[in-house]
Design a protein around this motif. Structure first.
Motif, PDB file in Angstrom:
ATOM      1  N   THR A   1       3.784  10.410  -6.830  1.00 17.57           N
ATOM      2  CA  THR A   1       4.955  10.937  -7.555  1.00 17.57           C
ATOM      3  C   THR A   1       4.568  11.851  -8.710  1.00 17.57           C
ATOM      4  OG1 THR A   1       6.307   9.029  -6.920  1.00 17.57           O
ATOM      5  CG2 THR A   1       7.023  10.304  -8.834  1.00 17.57           C
ATOM      6  N   PRO A   2       3.654  11.453  -9.614  1.00 19.69           N
ATOM      7  CA  PRO A   2       3.306  12.392 -10.699  1.00 19.69           C
ATOM      8  C   PRO A   2       2.635  13.665 -10.203  1.00 19.69           C
ATOM      9  CG  PRO A   2       1.897  10.457 -10.742  1.00 19.69           C
ATOM     10  CD  PRO A   2       2.987  10.148  -9.790  1.00 19.69           C
ATOM     11  N   TYR A   3       1.838  13.545  -9.118  1.00 19.69           N
ATOM     12  CA  TYR A   3       1.219  14.748  -8.572  1.00 19.69           C
ATOM     13  C   TYR A   3       2.271  15.674  -7.972  1.00 19.69           C
ATOM     14  CZ  TYR A   3      -3.413  12.714  -9.176  1.00 19.69           C
ATOM     15  OH  TYR A   3      -4.550  12.179  -9.721  1.00 19.69           O
TER      16      TYR A   3
ATOM     17  N   TRP B   1       5.347  15.871  -8.990  1.00 22.53           N
ATOM     18  CA  TRP B   1       6.037  16.433 -10.163  1.00 22.53           C
ATOM     19  C   TRP B   1       5.256  17.617 -10.728  1.00 22.53           C
ATOM     20  CZ3 TRP B   1      10.636  15.319 -12.638  1.00 22.53           C
ATOM     21  CH2 TRP B   1      10.799  15.853 -13.917  1.00 22.53           C
ATOM     22  N   LEU B   2       3.932  17.452 -10.867  1.00 24.07           N
ATOM     23  CA  LEU B   2       3.105  18.544 -11.374  1.00 24.07           C
ATOM     24  C   LEU B   2       3.101  19.729 -10.416  1.00 24.07           C
ATOM     25  CD1 LEU B   2       0.016  16.582 -12.766  1.00 24.07           C
ATOM     26  CD2 LEU B   2       1.781  17.734 -14.081  1.00 24.07           C
ATOM     27  N   LEU B   3       3.126  19.437  -9.139  1.00 23.37           N
ATOM     28  CA  LEU B   3       3.147  20.516  -8.151  1.00 23.37           C
ATOM     29  C   LEU B   3       4.415  21.329  -8.250  1.00 23.37           C
ATOM     30  CD1 LEU B   3       1.972  21.932  -5.599  1.00 23.37           C
ATOM     31  CD2 LEU B   3       3.164  20.191  -4.241  1.00 23.37           C
ATOM     32  N   LEU B   4       5.562  20.660  -8.373  1.00 26.80           N
ATOM     33  CA  LEU B   4       6.849  21.344  -8.370  1.00 26.80           C
ATOM     34  C   LEU B   4       7.129  22.059  -9.682  1.00 26.80           C
ATOM     35  CD1 LEU B   4       9.113  18.698  -6.565  1.00 26.80           C
ATOM     36  CD2 LEU B   4       8.177  20.810  -5.611  1.00 26.80           C
ATOM     37  N   PHE B   5       6.768  21.440 -10.806  1.00 32.91           N
ATOM     38  CA  PHE B   5       7.195  21.963 -12.103  1.00 32.91           C
ATOM     39  C   PHE B   5       6.061  22.534 -12.946  1.00 32.91           C
ATOM     40  CE2 PHE B   5      10.285  18.667 -10.932  1.00 32.91           C
ATOM     41  CZ  PHE B   5      11.433  19.441 -10.922  1.00 32.91           C
ATOM     42  N   PHE B   6       4.849  22.550 -12.411  1.00 37.20           N
ATOM     43  CA  PHE B   6       3.745  23.195 -13.132  1.00 37.20           C
ATOM     44  C   PHE B   6       2.988  24.176 -12.253  1.00 37.20           C
ATOM     45  CE2 PHE B   6      -0.752  23.416 -14.325  1.00 37.20           C
ATOM     46  CZ  PHE B   6      -0.635  23.929 -15.605  1.00 37.20           C
TER      47      PHE B   6
ATOM     48  N   ASN C   1       0.831  -1.204   0.000  1.00 35.27           N
ATOM     49  CA  ASN C   1       0.000   0.000   0.000  1.00 35.27           C
ATOM     50  C   ASN C   1       0.868   1.258   0.000  1.00 35.27           C
ATOM     51  OD1 ASN C   1      -2.369  -1.490   0.043  1.00 35.27           O
ATOM     52  ND2 ASN C   1      -2.492  -1.494   2.279  1.00 35.27           N
ATOM     53  N   LEU C   2       1.990   1.202   0.724  1.00 39.97           N
ATOM     54  CA  LEU C   2       2.885   2.351   0.771  1.00 39.97           C
ATOM     55  C   LEU C   2       3.476   2.641  -0.607  1.00 39.97           C
ATOM     56  CD1 LEU C   2       4.442   4.503   2.332  1.00 39.97           C
ATOM     57  CD2 LEU C   2       6.181   2.761   2.851  1.00 39.97           C
ATOM     58  N   TRP C   3       3.968   1.601  -1.270  1.00 39.77           N
ATOM     59  CA  TRP C   3       4.534   1.795  -2.601  1.00 39.77           C
ATOM     60  C   TRP C   3       3.473   2.242  -3.594  1.00 39.77           C
ATOM     61  CZ3 TRP C   3       9.292   2.695  -3.384  1.00 39.77           C
ATOM     62  CH2 TRP C   3      10.286   2.105  -2.582  1.00 39.77           C
ATOM     63  N   GLN C   4       2.254   1.750  -3.422  1.00 38.47           N
ATOM     64  CA  GLN C   4       1.174   2.179  -4.310  1.00 38.47           C
ATOM     65  C   GLN C   4       0.885   3.666  -4.125  1.00 38.47           C
ATOM     66  OE1 GLN C   4      -2.502   0.078  -3.718  1.00 38.47           O
ATOM     67  NE2 GLN C   4      -3.456   0.905  -5.551  1.00 38.47           N
ATOM     68  N   ARG C   5       0.883   4.112  -2.885  1.00 37.54           N
ATOM     69  CA  ARG C   5       0.652   5.542  -2.617  1.00 37.54           C
ATOM     70  C   ARG C   5       1.804   6.390  -3.147  1.00 37.54           C
ATOM     71  NH1 ARG C   5      -1.484   5.142   3.680  1.00 37.54           N
ATOM     72  NH2 ARG C   5      -3.456   4.058   3.209  1.00 37.54           N
ATOM     73  N   VAL C   6       3.026   5.883  -3.002  1.00 33.97           N
ATOM     74  CA  VAL C   6       4.179   6.616  -3.531  1.00 33.97           C
ATOM     75  C   VAL C   6       4.092   6.728  -5.044  1.00 33.97           C
ATOM     76  CG1 VAL C   6       6.686   6.535  -3.833  1.00 33.97           C
ATOM     77  CG2 VAL C   6       5.689   6.048  -1.600  1.00 33.97           C
ATOM     78  N   ALA C   7       3.714   5.628  -5.705  1.00 36.40           N
ATOM     79  CA  ALA C   7       3.601   5.640  -7.164  1.00 36.40           C
ATOM     80  C   ALA C   7       2.526   6.618  -7.634  1.00 36.40           C
ATOM     81  CB  ALA C   7       3.297   4.236  -7.678  1.00 36.40           C
ATOM     82  N   ILE C   8       1.427   6.720  -6.870  1.00 40.84           N
ATOM     83  CA  ILE C   8       0.355   7.643  -7.234  1.00 40.84           C
ATOM     84  C   ILE C   8       0.753   9.083  -6.940  1.00 40.84           C
ATOM     85  CG2 ILE C   8      -2.019   8.334  -6.712  1.00 40.84           C
ATOM     86  CD1 ILE C   8      -2.637   5.395  -6.173  1.00 40.84           C
TER      87      ILE C   8
END
Length: 297
Positions: free
Chosen positions: A18-20, A22-27, A9-16
């Motif tokens: 990560t793209p958010y 990325w969008l937060l930091l660079f968009f 569950n932890l890795w699943q949350r990390v995978a979900i």
């Protein structure tokens, strides 16, 4: 067992997440910074815009930059011209890219890799060098004009540089792979038995294409058009080098406002409007696609 489930569950949350992230930091954060600057006034200082809060701590924002964009016809014409050129370039990429992607997807497996390599091969060379190469090909004393003169097809060099034709050639050449690859990915997964079934039921090849192949390829068409239209809309290098100073597109306006006029607030307002012009249609398209998917299920 419980520990393994928790780790999954932890890795699943990390995978979900990560793209958010990325969008937060660079968009989102850069967009907020640009939006903040667009609500300021230009000043001769460093940075060249007024702070968001004045000395008394009161909020100091202004909508004058957006009002100026609405009242000056130059920006409306530039936005419209950018949309038209990017749209035409996207349609040209689709017209050229669809047959290429279709041919690659129907080729033998031994040759598909080679054909895809030829599609992505230009990316191995610098983007700027590829544009300069087209300048050498299309100028009045370039390869194309010299060849036509030698063959006797023309009596004088053809003016190809610093025209819209040169801009379209540069855009199509540069962004064609972005159209071919998503189309290929969609067409390669398509079940050919559906086309054969349509032909067995009496449909011609043309009818089978429009009734079966084209609807199934729409996700790739949409993805390819977005991948071409969005960067072409804000392109600066190709219109500047191939279109010349008269080719006034929104990317050129942004550059001039930032680095020539040093009017960062107005340039930020131009960038915010450009982003909204690109994001709003994408959101609407995604919602329509989600509705179609729900209706299909």
């Amino acid at each position: 067992m419980a520990g393994s489930v928790n780790r999954d569950n932890l890795w699943q949350r990390v995978a979900i997440a990560t793209p958010y992230l990325w969008l937060l930091l660079f968009f989102l954060i850069p967009f907020i910074i640009i939006l903040k600057i667009s609500l300021a006034d230009p000043v001769i200082a460093q940075p060249p815009f007024t702070p968001t809060f004045d000395e008394q701590g009161a909020l100091s924002i202004s909508l004058d930059n957006f009002r100026f964009l609405l009242t000056d016809d130059l920006y409306a014409i530039t936005y419209l011209r950018s949309v038209v050129i990017a749209g035409i370039a996207t349609l040209l990429c689709l017209a050229l890219g669809f047959p290429m992607a279709y041919g690659i997807s129907r080729a033998r497996e031994q040759t598909r890799g080679l054909l895809l390599l030829l599609i992505v091969l230009p990316f191995w060379i610098s983007f700027l060098l590829r544009v300069y190469a087209w300048m050498g090909l299309m100028n009045n004393h370039g390869v194309i004009n010299n060849t036509l003169l030698w063959l006797g097809v023309i009596d004088a060099p053809i003016q190809m540089m610093y025209t819209d034709i040169a801009v379209f050639v540069g855009l199509v050449y540069s962004y064609l792979p972005f159209m071919v690859l998503p189309l290929y990915a969609t067409l390669e997964r398509m079940d050919l038995d559906l086309v054969e079934a349509a032909q067995d039921l009496g449909a011609t090849r043309t009818r089978a294409f429009w009734d079966v192949t084209w609807p199934l390829s729409r996700p790739g068409v949409v993805a390819g058009c977005m991948l071409v239209f969005i960067p072409a809309m804000g392109e600066y290098v190709i219109p500047y080098l191939l279109g010349g100073p008269e080719s006034l597109l929104i990317g050129r306006v942004l550059f001039d406002e930032f680095f020539v006029n040093r009017d960062w607030p107005l340039a930020s307002a131009v960038a915010v409007v450009l982003l909204l012009l690109l994001v709003v249609p994408i959101v609407i398209l995604q919602r329509n696609q989600a509705r179609d998917a729900e209706a299909a299920t």
